[in-house]
Every structure is written in structure tokens, then in C-alpha cells.
Write a protein that holds these residues in place. Sequence first.
Motif, PDB file in Angstrom:
ATOM      1  N   LEU A 224      20.485  90.810  66.335  1.00  0.00           N
ATOM      2  CA  LEU A 224      21.706  90.805  67.319  1.00  0.00           C
ATOM      3  C   LEU A 224      21.362  89.585  68.296  1.00  0.00           C
ATOM      4  N   LEU A 225      22.614  88.842  68.444  1.00  0.00           N
ATOM      5  CA  LEU A 225      22.680  87.781  69.641  1.00  0.00           C
ATOM      6  C   LEU A 225      23.480  88.311  70.688  1.00  0.00           C
ATOM      7  N   PRO A 226      23.131  88.743  71.886  1.00  0.00           N
ATOM      8  CA  PRO A 226      23.798  89.185  72.874  1.00  0.00           C
ATOM      9  C   PRO A 226      24.595  88.207  73.894  1.00  0.00           C
ATOM     10  N   GLY A 227      25.408  88.445  74.529  1.00  0.00           N
ATOM     11  CA  GLY A 227      25.795  87.750  75.515  1.00  0.00           C
ATOM     12  C   GLY A 227      24.911  87.443  76.768  1.00  0.00           C
ATOM     13  N   HIS A 228      24.135  88.745  77.107  1.00  0.00           N
ATOM     14  CA  HIS A 228      23.050  88.593  78.146  1.00  0.00           C
ATOM     15  C   HIS A 228      21.864  89.175  77.441  1.00  0.00           C
ATOM     16  N   GLY A 229      20.663  88.476  77.740  1.00  0.00           N
ATOM     17  CA  GLY A 229      19.377  89.084  77.247  1.00  0.00           C
ATOM     18  C   GLY A 229      18.863  88.383  76.086  1.00  0.00           C
ATOM     19  N   PRO A 230      17.604  88.688  75.597  1.00  0.00           N
ATOM     20  CA  PRO A 230      17.182  87.969  74.666  1.00  0.00           C
ATOM     21  C   PRO A 230      17.649  88.622  73.179  1.00  0.00           C
ATOM     22  N   ALA A 231      17.472  87.663  72.111  1.00  0.00           N
ATOM     23  CA  ALA A 231      17.818  88.317  70.803  1.00  0.00           C
ATOM     24  C   ALA A 231      17.152  89.549  70.471  1.00  0.00           C
ATOM     25  N   LEU A 232      17.771  90.448  69.766  1.00  0.00           N
ATOM     26  CA  LEU A 232      17.073  91.843  69.123  1.00  0.00           C
ATOM     27  C   LEU A 232      16.893  91.774  67.834  1.00  0.00           C
ATOM     28  N   ARG A 233      15.650  91.880  67.286  1.00  0.00           N
ATOM     29  CA  ARG A 233      15.589  91.844  65.612  1.00  0.00           C
ATOM     30  C   ARG A 233      15.227  93.379  65.404  1.00  0.00           C
ATOM     31  N   GLY A 234      15.978  93.717  64.039  1.00  0.00           N
ATOM     32  CA  GLY A 234      15.876  94.836  63.853  1.00  0.00           C
ATOM     33  C   GLY A 234      17.415  95.438  63.456  1.00  0.00           C
ATOM     34  N   PRO A 235      17.582  96.726  62.735  1.00  0.00           N
ATOM     35  CA  PRO A 235      19.040  96.993  62.636  1.00  0.00           C
ATOM     36  C   PRO A 235      19.936  97.013  63.650  1.00  0.00           C
ATOM     37  N   VAL A 236      21.097  96.462  63.448  1.00  0.00           N
ATOM     38  CA  VAL A 236      21.777  96.443  64.617  1.00  0.00           C
ATOM     39  C   VAL A 236      22.251  98.080  64.708  1.00  0.00           C
ATOM     40  N   ARG A 237      22.519  98.677  63.658  1.00  0.00           N
ATOM     41  CA  ARG A 237      23.024  99.933  63.841  1.00  0.00           C
ATOM     42  C   ARG A 237      22.235 100.677  64.705  1.00  0.00           C
ATOM     43  N   GLU A 238      20.961 100.815  64.891  1.00  0.00           N
ATOM     44  CA  GLU A 238      19.822 101.370  65.657  1.00  0.00           C
ATOM     45  C   GLU A 238      19.940 100.879  66.916  1.00  0.00           C
ATOM     46  N   ALA A 239      20.261  99.646  67.420  1.00  0.00           N
ATOM     47  CA  ALA A 239      20.377  99.089  68.505  1.00  0.00           C
ATOM     48  C   ALA A 239      21.641  99.744  69.078  1.00  0.00           C
ATOM     49  N   ALA A 240      22.796  99.652  68.270  1.00  0.00           N
ATOM     50  CA  ALA A 240      24.058 100.347  68.705  1.00  0.00           C
ATOM     51  C   ALA A 240      23.883 101.718  69.241  1.00  0.00           C
ATOM     52  N   ARG A 241      23.034 102.468  68.529  1.00  0.00           N
ATOM     53  CA  ARG A 241      22.742 103.910  68.475  1.00  0.00           C
ATOM     54  C   ARG A 241      22.116 104.183  69.813  1.00  0.00           C
ATOM     55  N   ARG A 242      20.973 103.456  70.247  1.00  0.00           N
ATOM     56  CA  ARG A 242      20.334 103.474  71.460  1.00  0.00           C
ATOM     57  C   ARG A 242      21.004 103.231  72.488  1.00  0.00           C
ATOM     58  N   ALA A 243      21.937 102.196  72.535  1.00  0.00           N
ATOM     59  CA  ALA A 243      22.792 101.889  73.658  1.00  0.00           C
ATOM     60  C   ALA A 243      23.890 103.155  73.812  1.00  0.00           C
ATOM     61  N   ARG A 244      24.357 103.542  72.943  1.00  0.00           N
ATOM     62  CA  ARG A 244      25.275 104.605  73.098  1.00  0.00           C
ATOM     63  C   ARG A 244      24.765 105.949  73.726  1.00  0.00           C
ATOM     64  N   GLU A 245      23.382 106.220  73.072  1.00  0.00           N
ATOM     65  CA  GLU A 245      22.623 107.541  73.914  1.00  0.00           C
ATOM     66  C   GLU A 245      22.270 107.133  75.177  1.00  0.00           C
ATOM     67  N   ALA A 246      22.054 106.105  75.758  1.00  0.00           N
ATOM     68  CA  ALA A 246      21.808 105.599  76.794  1.00  0.00           C
ATOM     69  C   ALA A 246      23.008 105.638  77.958  1.00  0.00           C
ATOM     70  N   ALA A 247      24.096 105.520  76.975  1.00  0.00           N
ATOM     71  CA  ALA A 247      25.394 105.434  77.945  1.00  0.00           C
ATOM     72  C   ALA A 247      26.073 106.646  78.014  1.00  0.00           C
ATOM     73  N   GLU A 248      25.647 107.634  77.351  1.00  0.00           N
ATOM     74  CA  GLU A 248      26.108 108.972  77.573  1.00  0.00           C
ATOM     75  C   GLU A 248      25.648 109.886  78.614  1.00  0.00           C
ATOM     76  N   PRO A 249      26.501 110.502  79.508  1.00  0.00           N
ATOM     77  CA  PRO A 249      26.263 111.261  80.658  1.00  0.00           C
ATOM     78  C   PRO A 249      24.847 112.266  80.401  1.00  0.00           C
ATOM     79  N   VAL A 250      24.011 112.544  81.160  1.00  0.00           N
ATOM     80  CA  VAL A 250      22.985 113.421  80.594  1.00  0.00           C
ATOM     81  C   VAL A 250      23.500 114.869  81.104  1.00  0.00           C
ATOM     82  N   PRO A 251      23.536 115.788  80.178  1.00  0.00           N
ATOM     83  CA  PRO A 251      24.165 117.131  80.274  1.00  0.00           C
ATOM     84  C   PRO A 251      23.423 117.845  81.701  1.00  0.00           C
ATOM     85  N   LEU A 252      24.177 118.589  82.422  1.00  0.00           N
ATOM     86  CA  LEU A 252      23.593 119.331  83.516  1.00  0.00           C
ATOM     87  C   LEU A 252      22.962 120.677  83.007  1.00  0.00           C
ATOM     88  N   GLY A 253      22.122 121.264  83.837  1.00  0.00           N
ATOM     89  CA  GLY A 253      21.500 122.714  83.679  1.00  0.00           C
ATOM     90  C   GLY A 253      20.556 122.271  82.336  1.00  0.00           C
TER      91      GLY A 253
END
Length: 253
Positions: A224-253
Motif C-alpha cells: 500500500l502506497l498512501p497519500g500520507h505516511g510510509p508504505a505498508l507491506r502486507g495484504p491490503v485487505r488486512e490494512a483496510a480491515r484494521r482501519a475500518r475497525e479503528a474507525a468504527e465507534p466503540v460501543p457503549l456499556g
Amino acid sequence: MRADVRHVADGICLVHGSDTNWVVLTDGDAVTLIDTGYPRDRKLLLDSLAAVGGSPEAVTAVLVTHAHNDHLGSAEYLAARYGTPVLLHEAEVPHARREFLHQVSVGQVLRNSWRPGVLPWALRALRSGGTAHVPVTAPRPFPSAGPLDLPGRPVPVHTPGHTGGHCAFHLPEAGVVVSGDALVSGHPTSRTAGPQLLPGMFHHERGRATASLDVLAALDADLLLPGHGPALRGPVREAARRAREAAEPVPLG
């Protein structure tokens, strides 16, 4: 300051400018340029072309992930001086002409100025031409679906949300995704490193930006060659999954 040119794969270089990246694809003497940095990154941009054995005259096209100033900065310069075509998604063409502007406002930056890193980044962005008026006179939509007939054979992939016409570029033969600001690995206003969305103030439609991570996850690539930050090596699907998990709101309770 010198251009920080990283050779990441055969015929592919990631260049770190002033808080933003661009990508140079080479095939013999011909060059495809993906994004161009801030307006005042021009010397760095030209230096990066020279570093890979290219020149402005050798650039067959400028592909723009999206029409924010830190990616569009020298596109009109190359078009006006060298006749270089500037290509974007059809929804981003009027944005590049500055018929409208989907970009973080000064007011939004001020309201977020208490956040770590925001003020230093904003001052650098101002010095780099972040608020300059840099429309492209005659931007063009991609001529067809599928691979473009350009060095690197990049395939535009619509990933809206950051802007309405944001596009990533898939290089299937090389297993590379150039993600622009749809998926990044860092930013001066972010306190975390690794795959992530940019902070919310930067997105025109954050919900669509989050949904576009699923589009990136479907691409077969391991660099993955992003617009900001260093290159990321490894499956792009995994990078996208991690970003999505971090973007989702944390459930309350």
C-alpha cells in the motif's frame, strides 16, 4: 529539503514531500505521475523525477487521487508548461476546476486547534500553499474503465468519501495499491501509526470514506502506497480491515 524518493518495487517509487506523498511510475523513458504534492513542493517534485531518471517532459499523464491542494499542487503547472494531461474521476473533474471545494476549512482547523499536532501541521500547510488557488484549467475524466494505457497500467478505483470523486489506483501486475487519502498510514494530526482513516475533519463524507475501505479490501495487493505516511507491506485487505475497525465507534456499556 530534498525529495525523499523510495524505490518500493520495479518501476515504482513513493516520494515523501512536505507532509504528503506522490508516486512515480516508470516504463523505460516514460513516466506516470500520481499526485503532485503541495504547490510549493514543486522543486521536490521536479527533483523526484530527476532522481528516477525522468523529467517533466517524460510525464505522459498526471493522475490525481483527489483535488485537494496537497495532491493537486503542480498539476496545472505541468499541464500549462508541458501539455501534460491531468486525469481524474469524472466526479472530481469539477472539483479540480474549483467549481466547488471539498477541503477542510480554516474554521474547521481552528475548531480542532486544541488537538495535538493540528496547529504545527496547519502552519506548515499554509507555508506549502495549502490555501492557494490552484485550479486545473482543463482536467479530463479517465478515458475508459479498466487499466489506463500509461506506464504502470494503473486501474482507477473509485473510493469516495474523502471527496466525492476520490480514486485509488490498483497496479495488479505489481500487487500495489496507491490509496491517496482513502487509507493512510499516518498523518501529523494523528496520534497513531499504521493503517487508518484521516481524522474526521478532513473527509467530505466520513461514512462513505469508511465504506470505501471495503472497496480497497477487495483488491489483490500486498503493498500500500498512501497519500500520507510510509508504505505498508502486507495484504491490503488486512490494512483496510484494521482501519475500518479503528474507525468504527466503540460501543457503549
